[in-house]
Design a protein around this motif. Sequence first.
Motif, PDB file in Angstrom:
ATOM      1  N   ALA A   1       0.763  -1.173  -0.101  1.00  0.00           N
ATOM      2  CA  ALA A   1      -0.066  -0.094   0.092  1.00  0.00           C
ATOM      3  C   ALA A   1       1.090   1.178   0.005  1.00  0.00           C
ATOM      4  O   ALA A   1       1.914   1.546   0.951  1.00  0.00           O
ATOM      5  CB  ALA A   1      -1.116   0.004   1.170  1.00  0.00           C
ATOM      6  N   ALA A   2       0.884   2.063  -0.909  1.00  0.00           N
ATOM      7  CA  ALA A   2       1.621   3.185  -1.274  1.00  0.00           C
ATOM      8  C   ALA A   2       1.310   4.187   0.257  1.00  0.00           C
ATOM      9  O   ALA A   2       2.408   4.981   0.356  1.00  0.00           O
ATOM     10  CB  ALA A   2       1.200   3.918  -2.510  1.00  0.00           C
ATOM     11  N   GLU A   3       0.361   4.177   0.497  1.00  0.00           N
ATOM     12  CA  GLU A   3       0.046   5.400   1.754  1.00  0.00           C
ATOM     13  C   GLU A   3      -0.130   4.522   3.060  1.00  0.00           C
ATOM     14  O   GLU A   3      -0.756   4.844   3.642  1.00  0.00           O
ATOM     15  CB  GLU A   3      -1.076   6.102   1.437  1.00  0.00           C
TER      16      GLU A   3
ATOM     17  N   ASP B   1      -3.935   2.469   1.572  1.00  0.00           N
ATOM     18  CA  ASP B   1      -3.573   2.494   2.933  1.00  0.00           C
ATOM     19  C   ASP B   1      -3.680   0.995   3.482  1.00  0.00           C
ATOM     20  O   ASP B   1      -4.020  -0.030   2.911  1.00  0.00           O
ATOM     21  CB  ASP B   1      -4.601   3.173   3.890  1.00  0.00           C
ATOM     22  N   HIS B   2      -3.104   0.589   4.739  1.00  0.00           N
ATOM     23  CA  HIS B   2      -3.005  -0.782   5.384  1.00  0.00           C
ATOM     24  C   HIS B   2      -4.585  -1.163   5.461  1.00  0.00           C
ATOM     25  O   HIS B   2      -5.386  -0.649   5.821  1.00  0.00           O
ATOM     26  CB  HIS B   2      -2.379  -0.547   6.703  1.00  0.00           C
ATOM     27  N   GLY B   3      -4.485  -2.674   5.161  1.00  0.00           N
ATOM     28  CA  GLY B   3      -5.878  -3.296   5.316  1.00  0.00           C
ATOM     29  C   GLY B   3      -6.802  -2.870   4.743  1.00  0.00           C
ATOM     30  O   GLY B   3      -8.122  -2.845   4.919  1.00  0.00           O
ATOM     31  N   PHE B   4      -6.833  -2.383   3.313  1.00  0.00           N
ATOM     32  CA  PHE B   4      -7.662  -1.874   2.419  1.00  0.00           C
ATOM     33  C   PHE B   4      -8.771  -3.073   1.929  1.00  0.00           C
ATOM     34  O   PHE B   4      -9.740  -2.590   1.582  1.00  0.00           O
ATOM     35  CB  PHE B   4      -7.038  -1.342   1.205  1.00  0.00           C
ATOM     36  N   ASP B   5      -8.379  -4.066   2.456  1.00  0.00           N
ATOM     37  CA  ASP B   5      -9.343  -5.178   2.027  1.00  0.00           C
ATOM     38  C   ASP B   5     -10.244  -5.608   2.946  1.00  0.00           C
ATOM     39  O   ASP B   5     -10.930  -6.735   2.637  1.00  0.00           O
ATOM     40  CB  ASP B   5      -8.460  -6.494   1.407  1.00  0.00           C
ATOM     41  N   GLN B   6     -10.029  -5.108   4.011  1.00  0.00           N
ATOM     42  CA  GLN B   6     -11.062  -5.356   5.114  1.00  0.00           C
ATOM     43  C   GLN B   6     -12.073  -4.767   5.819  1.00  0.00           C
ATOM     44  O   GLN B   6     -11.746  -3.537   5.955  1.00  0.00           O
ATOM     45  CB  GLN B   6      -9.920  -5.873   6.530  1.00  0.00           C
ATOM     46  N   GLN B   7     -13.132  -5.032   5.845  1.00  0.00           N
ATOM     47  CA  GLN B   7     -14.133  -4.373   6.107  1.00  0.00           C
ATOM     48  C   GLN B   7     -14.743  -4.199   7.740  1.00  0.00           C
ATOM     49  O   GLN B   7     -14.763  -3.132   8.223  1.00  0.00           O
ATOM     50  CB  GLN B   7     -15.568  -4.831   5.351  1.00  0.00           C
ATOM     51  N   ASP B   8     -14.317  -5.373   8.310  1.00  0.00           N
ATOM     52  CA  ASP B   8     -14.534  -5.503   9.705  1.00  0.00           C
ATOM     53  C   ASP B   8     -13.267  -4.812  10.241  1.00  0.00           C
ATOM     54  O   ASP B   8     -12.126  -5.081  10.349  1.00  0.00           O
ATOM     55  CB  ASP B   8     -14.691  -7.046  10.323  1.00  0.00           C
ATOM     56  N   ARG B   9     -13.692  -3.769  11.255  1.00  0.00           N
ATOM     57  CA  ARG B   9     -12.711  -3.062  11.834  1.00  0.00           C
ATOM     58  C   ARG B   9     -12.804  -3.079  13.387  1.00  0.00           C
ATOM     59  O   ARG B   9     -13.966  -2.963  13.817  1.00  0.00           O
ATOM     60  CB  ARG B   9     -12.754  -1.573  11.334  1.00  0.00           C
TER      61      ARG B   9
ATOM     62  N   ALA C   1      -8.716   4.148  12.158  1.00  0.00           N
ATOM     63  CA  ALA C   1      -8.991   5.334  11.010  1.00  0.00           C
ATOM     64  C   ALA C   1      -8.739   4.549   9.698  1.00  0.00           C
ATOM     65  O   ALA C   1      -8.766   5.154   8.725  1.00  0.00           O
ATOM     66  CB  ALA C   1      -7.774   6.029  11.297  1.00  0.00           C
ATOM     67  N   LEU C   2      -8.590   3.171   9.630  1.00  0.00           N
ATOM     68  CA  LEU C   2      -8.279   2.799   8.373  1.00  0.00           C
ATOM     69  C   LEU C   2      -9.682   2.451   7.546  1.00  0.00           C
ATOM     70  O   LEU C   2     -10.788   2.413   8.469  1.00  0.00           O
ATOM     71  CB  LEU C   2      -7.683   1.360   8.418  1.00  0.00           C
TER      72      LEU C   2
END
Length: 287
Positions: free
Chosen positions: A217-219, A251-259, A264-265
């Motif tokens: 992830a670039a950011e 950003d980190h974890g862009f593939d994960q919906q459950d937070r 802030a992701l």
Amino acid sequence: MQQRLKRAGVATAALLLLLLVMTGANTWRQWAGLTVAPDTPAERRAQLEPFWRVRPPALGAPETGGAVVLSGCDGVHDNMDFWAGRLAGRGYRTLILDSHGPRGLDRFEAWRLVCAGQALPGAERAGDLAVALADPALPPGGRVVLGASHGGWATMEFLRLAVTGEVSPALRDWPAPPAQLLRDLEAVILLYPYCGLLNGADAGDWTGAPPILMVLAAEDRIVSTPDCESMAARLRERGARVAVEVLPDADHGFDQQDRATFSALRFDAGLRDRAAAAIDAFLSAAK
């Protein structure tokens, strides 16, 4: 009153110092690879098996082999089901490996210790992956591993241990010959892995390792993307076949919906689709 406040301040400072010393000692223990009471492979399997899930190949997809997916430091969430589904669609019987539940790290947000590097370091978790890859729940044929974040770190540590022949500090022995486990692997996918100071993957001869794809992830605000690019370059010098795909604006974890609460992701379906397309192309080329 002033004396009581002074004593309270001293006590507070002492407590903070003790916590810092304990944290530093534990971090050193993780870095040094020191753990307590390593398990036999059979003991580790008995701990893990009640918590893992196996997803069969998708209906109509010929079975082509087995796969293992490893979550990030916060445990198994929806993204692991998504990636297991994608691999099942390609014919892989896919094992979703839960390293947190067997250790109670899914309770009271204890997973935060994993994220802070104070519990379950990558080399220790690599033992879980070794046991899963050797398990009869996975059929004969090519193996694929997908590790996200902390799971990516554990996967890299597994490869380093396998190419050097060292045993995970959490196991007494390998569950199968490491050379055989390497031969069975046809591809490894690392999603935004941790590549920092505690990652000890940069060792050994990687010419026998399978092709590796890093999707970064670039950011990324959680792990260092430049660290992973540097790690990829160093591993290539050791003979590894490493491709790197950096997703702009991700950003980190862009593939994960459950937070977790207050995270802030953010999930991004478009970026997940781009990662999936890159992974599909990589797997097709690795066949």
